[in-house]
Enzyme design. Structure first.
Site, PDB file in Angstrom:
ATOM      1  N   ASP A  44       0.784  -1.225   0.000  1.00  0.00           N
ATOM      2  CA  ASP A  44       0.000   0.000   0.000  1.00  0.00           C
ATOM      3  C   ASP A  44       0.824   1.288   0.000  1.00  0.00           C
ATOM      4  OD1 ASP A  44      -2.393   1.303  -0.105  1.00  0.00           O
ATOM      5  OD2 ASP A  44      -2.757   1.249   2.046  1.00  0.00           O
TER       6      ASP A  44
ATOM      7  N   CYS B 179     -21.558  -2.763 -18.330  1.00  0.00           N
ATOM      8  CA  CYS B 179     -21.981  -2.409 -16.958  1.00  0.00           C
ATOM      9  C   CYS B 179     -21.442  -1.035 -16.552  1.00  0.00           C
ATOM     10  CB  CYS B 179     -21.473  -3.487 -15.988  1.00  0.00           C
ATOM     11  SG  CYS B 179     -21.834  -3.117 -14.266  1.00  0.00           S
TER      12      CYS B 179
ATOM     13  N   CYS C 136     -21.073   0.810 -10.856  1.00  0.00           N
ATOM     14  CA  CYS C 136     -20.264   1.552  -9.874  1.00  0.00           C
ATOM     15  C   CYS C 136     -20.307   3.051 -10.174  1.00  0.00           C
ATOM     16  CB  CYS C 136     -18.828   1.031  -9.839  1.00  0.00           C
ATOM     17  SG  CYS C 136     -18.036   1.006 -11.453  1.00  0.00           S
TER      18      CYS C 136
ATOM     19  N   CYS D 277     -18.892   1.373  -4.382  1.00  0.00           N
ATOM     20  CA  CYS D 277     -18.573   0.928  -5.748  1.00  0.00           C
ATOM     21  C   CYS D 277     -18.163  -0.544  -5.773  1.00  0.00           C
ATOM     22  CB  CYS D 277     -17.524   1.821  -6.406  1.00  0.00           C
ATOM     23  SG  CYS D 277     -15.987   1.991  -5.511  1.00  0.00           S
TER      24      CYS D 277
ATOM     25  N   CYS E 285     -21.046  -4.049  -7.426  1.00  0.00           N
ATOM     26  CA  CYS E 285     -20.390  -4.720  -8.554  1.00  0.00           C
ATOM     27  C   CYS E 285     -20.874  -6.171  -8.683  1.00  0.00           C
ATOM     28  CB  CYS E 285     -18.873  -4.686  -8.359  1.00  0.00           C
ATOM     29  SG  CYS E 285     -17.985  -5.530  -9.679  1.00  0.00           S
TER      30      CYS E 285
END
Ligand code: B12
Ligand code: SF4
Ligand code: SF4
Length: 383
Positions: free
Chosen positions: A164, A223, A226, A275, A279
């Protein structure tokens, strides 16, 4: 490259010693096989290997930064050269092992509407990746075990474990290593696991054989769920404007957030999962339940009562959060977030006791200016 999830963290099998001898053969394919088996023993849900060549998407990163889409995260502007050419993180890097831990299986949270309508304990939610101990530590501890063993078996090998915070493009590397594909919400979607994963990587000077990439097909097709569901309109296909993302506002932003964004946090006290919740790849299925969830994510600190958070100081904040990844959020920031979450409650029940709490905050000249400013703005909004 997906790993069945029978072996949980810490359940190191008795075959490890034998495996280390395989790694010592220096054959890249044998090293990769050993590394993947070891990630499974260490508790990861998926892992793969890629080469350490530069990012193919440096243009997107530069456009994102130049457009100010990093918002208040000025640290994203540092070490751009490393983000683009991540092998620089360890001189001589040959390979990158990327591992994913799965923290959720898609089951929705029960929302406590009773509390909002009549009671006093309206609460704010915590994004699921942060419901448990600090994942940076969990992930790094596991991969450092693998690093120590590999480097002992292959003398002269060097490496670095990242999770991260280091300036490396984790999702792009994960995609290259075959863990999954990146969706329009920019998250890595792994087959069967969805995007409910956090990632960590091990950069090594050892030569490992890359694992096959997932097929190049787009995981989204037509799609746009989101994009449509994001309350702040932060998502455009394959790009998130972090200056408008609730995760930034509730976790990264120390300065006053813009009211037009802050007023949309809903019941998200720290982070946001909307989001991901919408999904199609993230919905619970029989297969996804069978894959299980990493035992490190114990569901601790899933939500906090807003009236409690409004009373926090640094000591009570630390006691409530324990060793979670959220300790980077200071007490005034947490209280400011609770004020914005109170807006959601007060819109539905203007006489909720949170109203008195906010009035007391605005009346107290000694209180934190940001918290008072937020309380004043929210009270004006529900007038
Ligand atoms: C900064 C950051 C944020 C910022 C910005 C998010 C963002 N989308 O960039 C904020 C604070 C908003 C954030 C939020 C979250 N984050 Co964050 N974040 C990061 C961090 C530190 C850097 C990301 C980055 O480089 N952004 C810069 C932009 C330009 O990069 P990018 O969006 O990844 O863009 C790349 C691709 O989209 C791709 N791309 C561009 N165009 C196209 C077109 C196509 C067709 C394709 C396929 C790809 C593609 O190329 C770009 C360059 O590599 C990473 C850790 C790391 N070191 O990578 C974690 C990380 C991405 N975050 C993570 C998580 C879990 C979250 C949250 C879910 C947390 C939460 N629940 O609150 C949310 C999700 C919000 C979202 N939809 O992105 C995980 C994601 C795991 C996964 N499965 O994908 C990471 C990898 C941390 C980790 N170690 O696990 N995050
Ligand atoms: S995390 Fe929430 S605010 Fe951020 S992009 Fe996703 S839906 Fe939008
Ligand atoms: S919600 Fe739809 S568009 Fe968004 S990432 Fe998932 S599949 Fe792709």
């Amino acid at each position: 490259m997906f790993l069945p999830h029978h072996c949980r963290a810490g359940s190191v099998s008795e075959g490890s010693q034998e495996s280390i001898e395989v790694a010592a053969s220096t054959d890249p394919a044998a090293c990769t096989a050993w590394c993947l088996a070891r990630t499974r023993e260490l508790g990861f849900a998926a892992a793969g290997v890629c080469d350490a060549s530069p990012s193919k998407r440096s243009g997107e990163l530069r456009a994102w930064l130049n457009g100010g889409r990093h918002g208040p995260m000025n640290w994203m502007q540092a070490h751009v050269d490393v983000r683009i050419d991540p092998a620089r993180i360890v001189p001589g890097t040959q390979s990158v092992l990327v591992a994913a831990a799965r923290y959720h299986d898609g089951r929705p949270d029960a929302r406590c509407t009773d509390e909002i309508v009549g009671g006093t304990a309206a609460s704010g939610r915590v994004a699921r990746y942060a419901r448990g101990p600090d994942y940076h530590r969990v992930m790094k501890r596991r991969l450092r075990t693998l690093q120590r063993e590999l480097e002992a078996a292959l003398p002269g090998t060097q490496g670095k474990v990242c999770c991260d915070i280091e300036p490396v493009p984790e999702r792009e590397l994960a995609e290259r290593a075959g863990l999954g594909r990146i969706g329009k919400n920019t998250l890595l979607i792994a087959d069967g696991l969805g995007s409910w994963t956090v990632l960590a990587s091990y950069f090594t000077t050892a030569r490992l054989q890359p694992t096959p990439r997932a097929d190049d097909g787009d995981p989204c097709g037509t799609c746009t769920r989101c994009i449509d569901a994001c309350p702040t309109g932060a998502i455009s296909p394959w790009s998130v404007d972090a200056s408008r993302c609730i995760t930034t506002v509730t976790i990264e932003q120390r300065s006053l957030p813009e009211p037009h964004v802050a007023s949309k946090v809903g019941d998200w006290l720290f982070g946001c999962d909307i989001c991901q919740e919408v999904c199609p790849h993230n919905q619970p299925t029989r297969h996804s339940r069978r894959m299980g969830v990493d035992q490190a994510w114990d569901g601790r600190s899933a939500a906090f009562a807003l009236r409690d958070v409004l009373q926090w100081n640094q000591i009570s904040r630390r006691a409530a959060m324990g060793a979670s990844a959220l300790t980077r959020v200071h007490a005034p920031q947490a209280r400011r977030n609770a004020v914005w979450c109170a807006l959601d409650v007060l819109r539905q029940n203007p006489q909720h006791p949170l109203r008195q709490d906010l009035e007391s905050i605005t009346a107290d000249e000694g209180d934190d200016p940001q918290v008072r400013h937020a309380a004043k703005t929210v009270l004006e909004m529900i007038r």
